[in-house]
Structures are given as C-alpha cells and as structure tokens.
Design a protein around this motif. Structure first.
Motif, PDB file in Angstrom:
ATOM      1  N   TYR A  44     -19.055  14.229 -12.813  1.00 18.06           N
ATOM      2  CA  TYR A  44     -19.513  15.377 -13.588  1.00 18.06           C
ATOM      3  C   TYR A  44     -18.866  15.404 -14.967  1.00 18.06           C
ATOM      4  CZ  TYR A  44     -20.963  17.022  -8.962  1.00 18.06           C
ATOM      5  OH  TYR A  44     -21.541  17.126  -7.724  1.00 18.06           O
TER       6      TYR A  44
ATOM      7  N   ALA B  54     -16.984  24.331  -4.727  1.00 23.25           N
ATOM      8  CA  ALA B  54     -17.142  23.616  -5.994  1.00 23.25           C
ATOM      9  C   ALA B  54     -18.475  22.882  -6.039  1.00 23.25           C
ATOM     10  CB  ALA B  54     -15.990  22.623  -6.184  1.00 23.25           C
ATOM     11  N   TYR B  55     -18.853  22.259  -4.939  1.00 21.32           N
ATOM     12  CA  TYR B  55     -20.117  21.519  -4.890  1.00 21.32           C
ATOM     13  C   TYR B  55     -21.301  22.459  -5.105  1.00 21.32           C
ATOM     14  CZ  TYR B  55     -23.862  18.539  -3.122  1.00 21.32           C
ATOM     15  OH  TYR B  55     -25.019  17.814  -2.990  1.00 21.32           O
TER      16      TYR B  55
ATOM     17  N   ALA C 281     -17.018  29.267 -11.558  1.00 21.10           N
ATOM     18  CA  ALA C 281     -17.818  28.447 -12.470  1.00 21.10           C
ATOM     19  C   ALA C 281     -17.041  28.123 -13.739  1.00 21.10           C
ATOM     20  CB  ALA C 281     -19.122  29.164 -12.809  1.00 21.10           C
TER      21      ALA C 281
ATOM     22  N   LEU D 130     -21.317  23.640  -8.757  1.00 17.67           N
ATOM     23  CA  LEU D 130     -21.698  22.538  -9.637  1.00 17.67           C
ATOM     24  C   LEU D 130     -23.197  22.289  -9.596  1.00 17.67           C
ATOM     25  CD1 LEU D 130     -18.714  20.119  -8.987  1.00 17.67           C
ATOM     26  CD2 LEU D 130     -19.346  21.082 -11.215  1.00 17.67           C
ATOM     27  N   ASN D 131     -23.793  22.402  -8.422  1.00 17.56           N
ATOM     28  CA  ASN D 131     -25.241  22.247  -8.324  1.00 17.56           C
ATOM     29  C   ASN D 131     -25.961  23.271  -9.188  1.00 17.56           C
ATOM     30  OD1 ASN D 131     -25.298  20.044  -6.631  1.00 17.56           O
ATOM     31  ND2 ASN D 131     -25.450  21.242  -4.750  1.00 17.56           N
TER      32      ASN D 131
ATOM     33  N   LEU E 117     -14.353  25.520 -13.184  1.00 20.57           N
ATOM     34  CA  LEU E 117     -14.904  24.166 -13.188  1.00 20.57           C
ATOM     35  C   LEU E 117     -15.170  23.692 -14.615  1.00 20.57           C
ATOM     36  CD1 LEU E 117     -17.385  24.586 -10.209  1.00 20.57           C
ATOM     37  CD2 LEU E 117     -15.394  23.071 -10.229  1.00 20.57           C
TER      38      LEU E 117
ATOM     39  N   VAL F 278     -25.384  22.361 -12.882  1.00 21.41           N
ATOM     40  CA  VAL F 278     -26.232  21.214 -13.241  1.00 21.41           C
ATOM     41  C   VAL F 278     -27.667  21.673 -13.466  1.00 21.41           C
ATOM     42  CG1 VAL F 278     -27.266  19.082 -12.355  1.00 21.41           C
ATOM     43  CG2 VAL F 278     -24.802  19.455 -12.125  1.00 21.41           C
TER      44      VAL F 278
ATOM     45  N   LEU G 273     -16.064  14.953  -7.540  1.00 21.52           N
ATOM     46  CA  LEU G 273     -16.045  16.266  -6.897  1.00 21.52           C
ATOM     47  C   LEU G 273     -14.657  16.627  -6.365  1.00 21.52           C
ATOM     48  CD1 LEU G 273     -17.412  18.793  -5.783  1.00 21.52           C
ATOM     49  CD2 LEU G 273     -18.093  17.440  -3.770  1.00 21.52           C
TER      50      LEU G 273
ATOM     51  N   VAL H  50     -23.670  21.560 -16.884  1.00 26.84           N
ATOM     52  CA  VAL H  50     -22.919  20.398 -16.423  1.00 26.84           C
ATOM     53  C   VAL H  50     -23.893  19.249 -16.195  1.00 26.84           C
ATOM     54  CG1 VAL H  50     -21.574  19.462 -14.479  1.00 26.84           C
ATOM     55  CG2 VAL H  50     -21.024  21.720 -15.407  1.00 26.84           C
TER      56      VAL H  50
ATOM     57  N   LEU I 183     -12.210  17.358  -9.186  1.00 29.40           N
ATOM     58  CA  LEU I 183     -12.654  18.524  -9.938  1.00 29.40           C
ATOM     59  C   LEU I 183     -12.388  19.811  -9.159  1.00 29.40           C
ATOM     60  CD1 LEU I 183     -13.990  19.675 -12.414  1.00 29.40           C
ATOM     61  CD2 LEU I 183     -16.211  19.005 -11.510  1.00 29.40           C
TER      62      LEU I 183
ATOM     63  N   ARG J 295     -24.483  15.501 -14.165  1.00 28.27           N
ATOM     64  CA  ARG J 295     -23.995  14.709 -13.037  1.00 28.27           C
ATOM     65  C   ARG J 295     -24.566  13.311 -13.135  1.00 28.27           C
ATOM     66  NH1 ARG J 295     -24.896  17.786  -7.944  1.00 28.27           N
ATOM     67  NH2 ARG J 295     -27.073  17.564  -8.564  1.00 28.27           N
TER      68      ARG J 295
END
Length: 250
Positions: free
Chosen positions: A70, A50-51, A21, A54-55, A24, A58, A36, A63, A39, A65
């Motif tokens: 992002y 990473a996806y 985390a 990132l979720n 990122l 977010v 994505l 973060v 990143l 989107r």
C-alpha cells in the motif's frame, strides 16, 4: 446481536473508524510502500481492522494497492495540494530552491513545516537523495533533523524528539538559533547530512525550514551559507505574496 458483537461494532464505529483511517494514512505518509502486517502494526490496529479500512480507502482513491502493498493514493495528494499555506510557501521558495539546485552538482533541497509534533515536507528537489530518502511533499522527517531544530527556534521549552534528552535538545536548538542555522551530521541513520535555515513570516515568526541534504558531510560547509541566503529570499518573497493575497481578498 451478542454483547461481544455489539462491543466490537462500537470499537470500530464512528470516531474510531476515522482515527483508524488517519492512523493508516499517517503511517503511509513517510512515503514508503508497506505490506498489511507492517502497516497494521505501525497504525496500532488489528490486522483485520486495518485490512477492512484499507479496502475502503483504496475504493475512495485515498490509498493505492499494488501486489499486496500500500501507498498514499492520488486523492490524498490532490486534496493536500489545495492547502493554502503550503501553496504560498512553495511559491515563495520556488526560485530560491531552483537557484540552490542550479548551483549544486549534487544533493537535495527541501521545505518543511511542523505538523502536530512531526516535521513534514511540503516541497523538495531530491536528485540522487531520493534514492536514500524521498524528499517528497507529505513525507515525515525522522526525529532530530536540522529542519526540526529550526522549527523549534521560537519555542521556549521545545519538546525533545525521540532519542534526545530535554537538556540535549535545548542545547542543540539554542546553538542553532544563535547561528541562525541548524545542522544534522549524524550519518548513521540514512547516510545523509543536512543543514537548515528558518523561513520567516511577515511578523518575523518562523513558518518553515529550508534545508539542504547531502550524502557527504564534508559538503555541508559549502552549502550552509547558500541555504541561509535562500531562506532569506524565501522569507522576503513570502511577505510580498501574503501582502498581495490580502490586498486581493479585501
């Protein structure tokens, strides 16, 4: 659960999740929106990992989107604003930076500190410079800038940034330290040049670099001495603020 599944869960669990985390967030700290694929590559993570991270970021507001791209979110910004050293440095430098801005028709002015081998902005006034490079809090500067040279003044064996040999970097830092001003006139990277001076703490230690960034290298001499004076004023202000802060906390 299979051994492969168990290994996969271990690889993304606990400390590794936090490291992923933060990797990122570090990649996004340069200030640019990223897709994505880019990143994940910048953070050194598999795209699926990473996806997923990132979720979660977010959902927590760390973060943002937009259209599959992002950027740093408002929660990280809010938390970052509470970092006391940055607050004191920004307060100490606010008036000198405003005076520099008022006296200059063009250019940007910024304040930077060291952060684990990086040079990070904690304040900036960009004007037209923002169109080329964002002078915003949290942005990491590229290696070898004037600000990084200043922050290396107090190091006996400064670690050279990418693109510099140890000997070359020592020469840059020594020359800049003797002048109490550092220059970066390499226009090839961002079409920008900069000059920086040290901001000192009460004990004389270098705590930040105050810099001017311009789009025309010929303008550097005109702002260099003004930057040095502004850094001196910021140093004086910082000492007063720290003494006042300590008196209030006794």
């Amino acid at each position: 659960m299979s051994e492969a599944s168990t290994a996969k869960m271990g690889a993304i669990g606990g400390r590794d999740v936090l490291e992923g985390a933060f990797a990122l967030l570090e990649a996004l700290a340069h200030g640019n929106e990223m897709g994505l694929t880019r990143l994940a590559s910048a953070a050194g993570l598999p795209k699926a990992t990473a996806y997923r991270l990132l979720n979660q970021l977010v959902a927590e507001g760390a973060v943002q989107r937009r259209g599959g791209r992002y950027q740093i979110g408002p929660r990280v910004f809010r938390l970052g604003q509470t970092w006391q050293p940055a607050q004191l440095l920004r307060s100490a430098s606010a008036r000198p930076l405003r005076q520099l801005t008022a006296a200059s028709e063009r250019g940007g002015f910024s304040l930077a500190v060291s952060d684990r081998g990086h040079t990070m902005l904690i304040g900036g006034i960009g004007r037209e410079i923002d169109e080329i490079f964002p002078l915003r809090p949290g942005v990491l500067l590229p290696p070898g800038t004037a600000a990084e040279q200043v922050l290396a003044f107090g190091q006996p064996n400064p670690t050279p940034p990418d693109g510099f040999s140890a000997r070359e970097w020592r020469r840059h830092v020594t020359t800049s330290r003797d002048a109490d001003l550092a220059y970066d006139t390499d226009m090839s990277r961002f079409r920008l040049a900069c000059v920086a001076a040290p901001v000192h703490g009460p004990g004389g230690e270098i705590v930040a670099a105050l810099a001017a960034t311009v789009a025309e290298v010929r303008r550097i001499p005109a702002v260099a001495e003004a930057v040095k004076r502004a850094a001196g004023s910021a140093s004086t202000n910082l000492t007063k603020l720290l003494r006042s802060h300590r008196a209030l906390t006794l």
